[in-house]
Structures are given as structure tokens and as C-alpha cells.
Design an enzyme around this catalytic site. Sequence first.
Site, short mmCIF file in Angstrom:
data_model
loop_
_atom_site.label_atom_id
_atom_site.label_comp_id
_atom_site.label_asym_id
_atom_site.label_seq_id
_atom_site.Cartn_x
_atom_site.Cartn_y
_atom_site.Cartn_z
N LYS A 1 0.79 -1.17 0.04
CA LYS A 1 -0.02 0.06 -0.13
C LYS A 1 0.69 1.33 -0.03
O LYS A 1 0.58 2.33 -0.52
CB LYS A 1 -0.97 0.17 1.12
CG LYS A 1 -2.05 -1.26 0.95
CD LYS A 1 -3.19 -1.18 1.74
CE LYS A 1 -4.35 -1.94 1.56
NZ LYS A 1 -4.04 -3.27 1.76
C1 LIG Z 1 -4.58 -4.41 1.06
C2 LIG Z 1 -3.83 -5.57 1.13
C3 LIG Z 1 -4.03 -6.85 0.16
C4 LIG Z 1 -5.36 -6.63 -0.57
O1 LIG Z 1 -5.34 -5.76 -1.94
P1 LIG Z 1 -6.52 -5.18 -2.58
O2 LIG Z 1 -6.17 -4.08 -3.33
O3 LIG Z 1 -7.40 -4.79 -1.72
O4 LIG Z 1 -7.19 -6.43 -3.55
C5 LIG Z 1 -3.46 -7.94 0.01
N1 LIG Z 1 -2.14 -7.98 0.57
C6 LIG Z 1 -1.78 -7.26 1.74
C7 LIG Z 1 -0.72 -7.34 2.62
C8 LIG Z 1 -2.71 -5.96 1.75
O5 LIG Z 1 -2.07 -4.97 2.89
#
Ligand SMILES: *Cc1c(COP(=O)(O)O)cnc(C)c1O
Length: 475
Positions: A117
Site C-alpha cells: 500500500k
Molecule cells: C490491502 C492488502 C491486500 C489486498 O489488496 P486489494 O487491493 O484490496 O485487493 C493484500 N495483501 C496485503 C498485505 C494488503 O495490505
Amino acid sequence: MLYLSTRGHPDRKHFCDILLEGLAPDGGLYLPEHYPQVDDATLARWRTVYHKQGYAELAFEILSLYIDDIPADDLRALCHKTYTAAVFGTGEIVPLRHIEDSLWLEALSNGPTLAFKDMAMQLLGNLFEYELKRRGEQLNILGATSGDTGSAAEHAMRGKEGVRVFMTSPHGRMSAFQQAQMFSLQDENIHNIAIEGVFDDCQDIVKAVSNDLEFKRKYKIGTVNSINWARLLAQVVYYFAGYIQATESNTEQVSFTVPSGNFGNVCAGHVARMMGLPIHTLVVATNENDVLDEFFRTGVYRVRSSADTHETSSPSMDISKASNFERFIFDLLGRDGAQVQALFGDALSQQGYFDLSQHPAFAQAASRYGFCSGKSTHADRLATIRDTHARFGMTIDTHTADGVKVAREHRSPGIAMLVLETALPIKFAETIVEALGHAPERPAKFVGIEDLPKRVQVMPADVAQVKAYIARHCD
Ligand SMILES: *Cc1c(COP(=O)(O)O)cnc(C)c1O
């Protein structure tokens, strides 16, 4: 480039207008009017750009196709300020690591909070600061987090002019490491609010505050959730960077497997593929919360109730509905906003599901758009973490393990398969200990963070008290 709503609203907007907005006025999500096409010559040029000038310059090339209301020099400076080796740990920013045969990991988790993120949120922080300054405005970001999103947002917005963050989280329910990542921030513009309740209580509070339009306007409340188009756009860049690293020429195809929850990450892969990046397959990997796997297998999209949403050992994928999924369905249905309104606006709210199994477009999800899916459980996760550790001496996090498990089921001969590494194992140490009998390695800068002084306000799950807190901390 102008942006439209997936539900057919007639308005068209520029990038910076939707940057600071959430949903479109009709409840839809924003998408560009068309996807810019990347021809062979451009892709060949971007290959050189990435190798010679780096990730930040590649990001500028891609973003500038979608953003026409920030002067090019400013946009380039924002990209170069964001994607640095100092912030992301390596000059490649998203290096590939080999696992076995044609299977690779694309490392997206070396940013400040050790989850992918950061890739988008760090850029969002700089874009917000730039645009708010240009408008002479302020924004107070209110959010709810169960871990990764909140810390990525706080680390992206800390110290930024014109922005404050009020982040609610369920008191005592995040891992000690995740709490420390958020609560140890001493920046004045960051406010941690620990709610005596569960994650749903936090989300309900955010919704209640956002539905109070007068309060929202008076205190300039905004969000940074995963439906924000700028976040999705920032993620498109690493699909190109992964492709460039895995191939020698543009005649080759690659596939990606994406550990998925809200469909934001893999939706960026869909956008890259629509632009012409030679992606063979986009594999959606889910955990026990298999809303998306169910759709790609059966054509039925059925959102879950909170009671039906499992708490798993890959918690950042524990979702009851996939908030970005509407964007893909809009493309799948030939960009027909009325049909999307009927499905997401009407069917979901009335009956909790829709069924495209008999719709002629459903078969195209695989045949034309390259999607397939798979699911991984706690037992699969442990087995995959053990196996990758034993055979390759590599410790992977629980979400990435879901990706590796599902990727192995969807490989095609001669095509590189890139699994997106969405977090580092230290964030989910408990499950690593369960799998391996010992804790994962901790990057040096995180040693002892649990012992740092904490800055957090504990509060009952009460909307009025949260509002009063926000009001007190805004001028
Ligand atoms: C947010 C997140 C996901 C999922 O990603 P999306 O964009 O919501 O599909 C998967 N793994 C981790 C570690 C995350 O923080």
C-alpha cells in the site's frame, strides 16, 4: 484526459477534481474515458527509461498519460520525490526475486510500512500536499483500519502541509507491531483513535460522520480509501516495471498473480493490460473470504455479511465485498453505466448478489480480459510458507503465500509468472512462528518499535465523541 462514473452520470472531471473526492455523485467509481494505448515503440522506450532513468521516471511517463491538470515539470518532480531508494530500500524500487522455474516474486513491500500500500499511498501524500497548497485548502482525512491501510496512510501524510489524519482502529485488536507502526508517530497532524470495539464499529463511525454532510463540509472531511483513482493509477506502474524486468523484448508475455481483497491491486493490472501491456493471465488469489474466486468460477457475485466474513491469518484480505470490483464489471459489460447501476446500485442492495453466469459477457472475463482465480486456506498458507522456506531459504508473508499457492495452479509453459509480494513477513509474525517455529527476520529500522512512546486516544464506539475529538483538533 477526463474521468467518468461507472454508473453513467453525465459529468466529466479532470484528475485533480477526483483526486480529493471519493465516490462519484451517483455512487459509482471514477474511470478514465478511455485507456491510453501503449504501442511497441513506446514500450521499448519505457524499457530504456526504467533501466537508465529509473522507476520514478517510468512512473512519470505513465502518469502523464492520465493527468493533464498538473504541469509536466511538477508531476515529474512529485514522482521523483516519491520513488527514491531512501524510501523504498532499493534503486529498482520493485525488484524481482526468483523462486523456482518461471515463478518470480515482485517485491512491493520495502516502503515505510512494509506493505504494498506504500507504493500508492506515498504518491498520494505528495499529490494531496501539492494540490491542497495550490488551492489554498485543508483536508482532514478520516479512516478506519484493521492494520495496513491506516499505517500506510499515516506514514504517507505525516508532516504534510494542509493534511490531518484521524485514523480509527479496533482497540487491542491489531498486532503489537502494527500498533507500534501507527501509535509511535509523534507528528502533530496524525491522530490515532483506538475504538473500544471491532473493525466494523470503526467503519460504522466513519460512515456516520461522512453521512453528516454539514459536519463533513464544516470540517473538510475526506478519505484515502482504496477506491481512490490516484491510488489505483500509481499501482499500474509496477505492472510495467515487473514486465520490463522479467522480459528481454516486447514479444514476450508474462502473467501476474495478485493476493486480493478489495480488487484494487489486480484492477491496476487490468488497466495495464487494457493499455496494451502483454499480460497473458491475471490470477486473482483469495483467502477463505472467496467472494472474488466465487465470481470468476461461477459468474455469481455474492457479498458476505459481517458474520460470514472470516478472520484469517491473511487479515488484509478479509473483506465482505470487493470495493473496486465495479470498475472491472463496467469494462466487462461494455461500459454500460445503466447495467452497472442495475447490478451494484439495485441488485446488491436488494438481494445481496448478482448472477452473470448466463450473461454472454461472463465468458469474456477469462477469454478476453485474461482473468482466472483461486483460493488458499490457513493450512495452504502454512504449507506454502514452510515449503518456500525449506526449499529456497525464503520467508514469505501470509498474503504472499496465498499468491504463491494459487500461482502454482495457473502457470503456462514458457510464460513467466510474477507473484506480487504484498507485505513482509514481520508484519504477521505470529503465523510465521506457527509455520516455521521461529520469528521472521526484522529489518534493522524496526528493532524495538514496540517500546517507543505511543500517541493514541482510546474512546468508546460513540460517533458523538469521535466528532467532538475531530472538532477539538481542527482550527
Ligand atoms: C490491502 C492488502 C491486500 C489486498 O489488496 P486489494 O487491493 O484490496 O485487493 C493484500 N495483501 C496485503 C498485505 C494488503 O495490505
